[in-house]
Design a protein around this motif. Structure first.
Motif: not given
Length: 750
Positions: A443-447, A500-509
């Motif tokens: 699911d690219e939209r989520q992950w 300005f950093m988020t975990p990899i397990m974040s929605n692309p948006e």
């Protein structure tokens, strides 16, 4: 008795470090924050759809969407006109009250909320072009114009919410049932280089020509599954696509002088190809070592000089694909080469205008072939009959069997090494997307990382293999300079501002730096996992297991994480948590190095050790006779009681123990007592736990590489110590000498 005494002697050598690590003093209670704890709270509960092993469960299902489409490209007005019949099959156990259809082109509507999703402010310096585009130019007004939605000729109620359309049915769609309906639509095609976007046209004003790269051009069914229900998260621009598998029958009508390539098998090749093209195509089927040109540059140059008002219809069929895209232009050069993949073959195809040469005729098809072979080696044999690389300026996008790639030489045909490397990289990456997510359909939209990051990792493996197969691509250091994958290349990002950093397990948006977060960091993490943590053999087996379990299915992150552990018997929860669920970084350093000697005389530290157990005057305690103590080699105590370089001479107690408990033959079989004892303390300013990789250099110039498992941090997350006994004097200690771990600060590594 002998074994017990040996353990006692050895234990005293490391007693201070052992006590400090194993028995931390805590004043307050606390929850389990150990970085090696299992991911039970983060992971969803295994069930009949998705098992604890990471495999599809016995009740796993996925719905399908089959399409029959008639598409007409109007080159003059730059419009697409389409009619489609969709047959949606409900394989879920649920009754579906309505259907959700994706209208991704609606992000191009003039009033699309996506245009205002980000904050804005003035930079001190502005480009004139940005001022014109932002404040003076009339924005492109695109989006789908839905003419009608119907079933059996009768209108169906529908409602559009931004990029999603809800279609109402007269009754619920029951499990095992199908629903067939029709949609008629049209839309204006955007100028990619002016208006942006993942598809559109590129204009060549001097020639009055255009190249059309067409995707997201039809209303597409959304995914319904056991994880999200309907995945109807709006398309905001960064999170890409979630799509069901299905079969496609597509008729594409274009000007008769256009060359077309698309998803699927061309059904009427003899009608749309000239006799000469067919002859060259038959030759290409037999060519496995070099591309065969189907349409030459000279023919393309001649073709683009005139226009015809006649049209041709190219007919394609595709089975078990999740999407469809095509390209069309009279400017195109076309070449092909066959590739052996397992027991089958697949055509490596390149489509490009004269502006792509000489770079594209030399390298594009070779890169496609290399990608199919290397990806197949690491996953499964490529199942489709072709893979097409299409050249467009400033684009890198992927669809089943076809992708669109940048990499254009200068107008005089010259190009830099960087242009060539970037062109090869994007071709490998986008062709590789056939595997992730076109077949392993996440699911690219989520992950976003599940396709971009995993794909970037296999892209790295392919680039390194291409460097071996084509040595002329190696740089001055005899390395293929991959953009992503080498651990040292992610360091600048990892040590950046946490704001300005988020975990990899974040929605692309919700990601600040999508390139680093969804591509670079996961690709690097998987490379480290393969080379440093698991080893290539164990990693490759587990990775291939994941790919083969989930080909033509819809995996989640947990399915990937669980499969990698299930197929390797390696606990990786610490790795997933650190690299994927946090923004922690690697920083391991050498805090202290101490040298010790052996002595029979009780030391100050020895007395302090016994005092912790309420033992006073241990030197007068008959139960503690015969022990050996360690003393810092540069201390006054060592000068007084351990002056010899021979540790056995410094300890009569050890010598007596050996004589009393071992026969002469047993003593001969023992290793020689070390001349040097070292205690090395490693600290960890960074949050990520990682194996401790150390290179020891000895006085004679020899070196020893030692890797301590990551589990050394399991009981002390701040620092650990290791003892070494050596016959040779250590002159240098270097952490992570080959830069394997993405350590952000190497100043404390030696």
């Amino acid at each position: 008795m002998i074994k017990r005494n040996l353990l006692l002697l050895l234990g005293l050598l490391v007693s201070f470090n052992f006590y400090a690590q194993e028995q931390p003093q805590k004043e307050e209670g606390h929850t389990n924050q150990n970085k090696f704890r299992q991911l039970y709270q983060e992971f969803s509960t295994p069930n009949q759809y998705r098992t604890a092993s990471g495999a599809p469960g016995p009740a796993y299902y996925q719905n399908t969407a089959d399409y029959k489409m008639d598409i007409r490209l109007d080159e003059n007005t730059k419009e697409i006109f389409g009619e489609e019949t969709i047959t949606y099959t409900n394989n879920s156990p649920d009754d579906l009250e309505y259907l959700w259809v994706q209208l991704d082109q609606n992000i191009r509507k003039k009033d699309s909320p996506a245009k205002d999703k980000n904050g804005s402010g003035f930079n001190p310096v502005l480009r004139p072009s940005s001022i014109v585009s932002e404040y003076m130019d009339e924005p492109f007004d695109g989006g789908f114009n839905i003419e009608n939605v119907s079933k059996d000729g009768k209108p169906l109620p529908y409602s559009i919410n931004q990029t999603m359309m809800r279609v109402e049915m007269s009754e619920n769609l029951a499990p095992g049932e199908s629903f067939t309906f029709d949609i008629k639509w049209n839309y204006k095609i955007n100028n990619r280089l002016k208006d942006g976007g993942r598809s559109g046209y590129e204009n060549f004003e001097e020639e009055d020509n255009a190249m059309f790269i067409i995707a997201q051009f039809f209303p597409r069914m959304a995914v319904y599954n056991d994880v999200e229900g309907w995945q109807n998260y709006q398309f905001w621009g960064s999170g890409e696509f979630a799509l069901p598998f299905g079969n496609y029958e597509v008729n594409i009508t274009v000007p008769a002088d256009h060359i077309v390539e698309a998803t699927g098998k061309l059904q009427n090749r003899k009608k749309v190809y000239s006799k000469q093209m067919m002859q060259r195509y038959e030759k290409a089927l037999k060519s496995f070592d070099k591309p065969v040109v189907i349409v030459t540059e000279e023919e393309a140059r001649e073709n683009e000089k005139t226009k015809t008002k006649n049209t041709k219809t190219w007919t394609y069929k595709a089975e078990n694909v999740r999407d469809f895209a095509f390209t069309s232009s009279r400017k195109y050069i076309l070449d092909m080469m066959n590739v052996k993949v397992g027991s089958k073959t697949a055509m490596a195809v390149s489509v490009y205008p004269k502006e792509g040469n000489p770079l594209w005729e030399e390298w594009s098809t070779k890169a496609v072939a290399e990608t199919l072979k290397t990806y197949s080696k690491h996953t499964f044999d490529y199942p489709y009959h072709k893979a097409v690389s299409v050249h467009g300026k400033s684009i890198g996008m992927e669809y089943p069997m076809i992708c669109f790639n940048f990499g254009r030489p200068n107008e005089d045909g010259s190009y830099s090494d960087e242009t060539r490397y970037r062109m090869l990289g994007v071709i490998i990456h986008e062709v590789g997307h056939n595997f992730f997510p076109m077949i392993v359909n996440s699911d690219e939209r989520q992950w976003g990382w599940m396709d971009e990051g995993i794909n970037s990792f296999v892209e790295f493996l392919t680039e390194q293999q291409m460097g071996k197969d084509y040595p002329e691509l190696l740089n001055d250091n005899n390395v293929y300079p991959s953009r992503r994958g080498f651990p040292f290349k992610i360091v600048d990002y990892m040590k950046g501002s946490q704001d300005f950093m988020t975990p990899i397990m974040s929605n692309p948006e919700q990601v600040y730096q999508l390139g680093n977060n969804a591509y670079g960091k996961p690709a690097t993490a998987l490379n480290i996992l393969r080379e440093t943590v698991m080893g290539p053999e164990k990693f490759d087996y587990a990775f291939k297991t994941y790919a083969q379990r989930w080909m033509f299915k819809h995996p989640t992150p947990e399915d990937f994480f669980r499969t990698m552990e299930d197929a390797s018997a390696i606990d990786l929860d610490w790795f997933w948590r650190g690299w994927f669920y946090t923004t922690d970084y690697v920083d391991i350093g050498i805090k202290d190095v101490k040298t010790y000697k052996l002595t029979d005389k009780i030391t100050k530290e020895g007395k302090e050790y016994f005092a912790q157990f309420g033992i006073t005057e241990p030197e007068n305690n008959p139960k503690l006779k015969g022990l050996v103590y360690v003393v810092p080699a540069d201390s006054e105590e060592a000068k007084a009681s351990a002056s010899s370089e021979d540790n056995l001479k410094n300890s009569q107690n050890l010598k007596t123990f050996l004589m009393d408990n071992f026969t002469a033959e047993e003593r001969r079989n023992l290793k020689e007592l070390p001349k040097y004892f070292y205690e090395i303390t490693f600290n960890k300013p960074g949050g990520l736990v990682m194996p401790v990789i150390v290179e020891y250099t000895y006085e004679d110039g020899s070196k020893e590489l030692k890797k301590y498992p990551v589990q050394v941090w399991r009981k002390n997350d701040n620092q650990i110590s290791k003892t070494i006994g050596s016959q040779k004097k250590i002159t240098n200690i270097q952490l992570d000498p080959n830069l394997e771990t993405a350590d952000i600060d190497v100043s404390n590594n030696s």
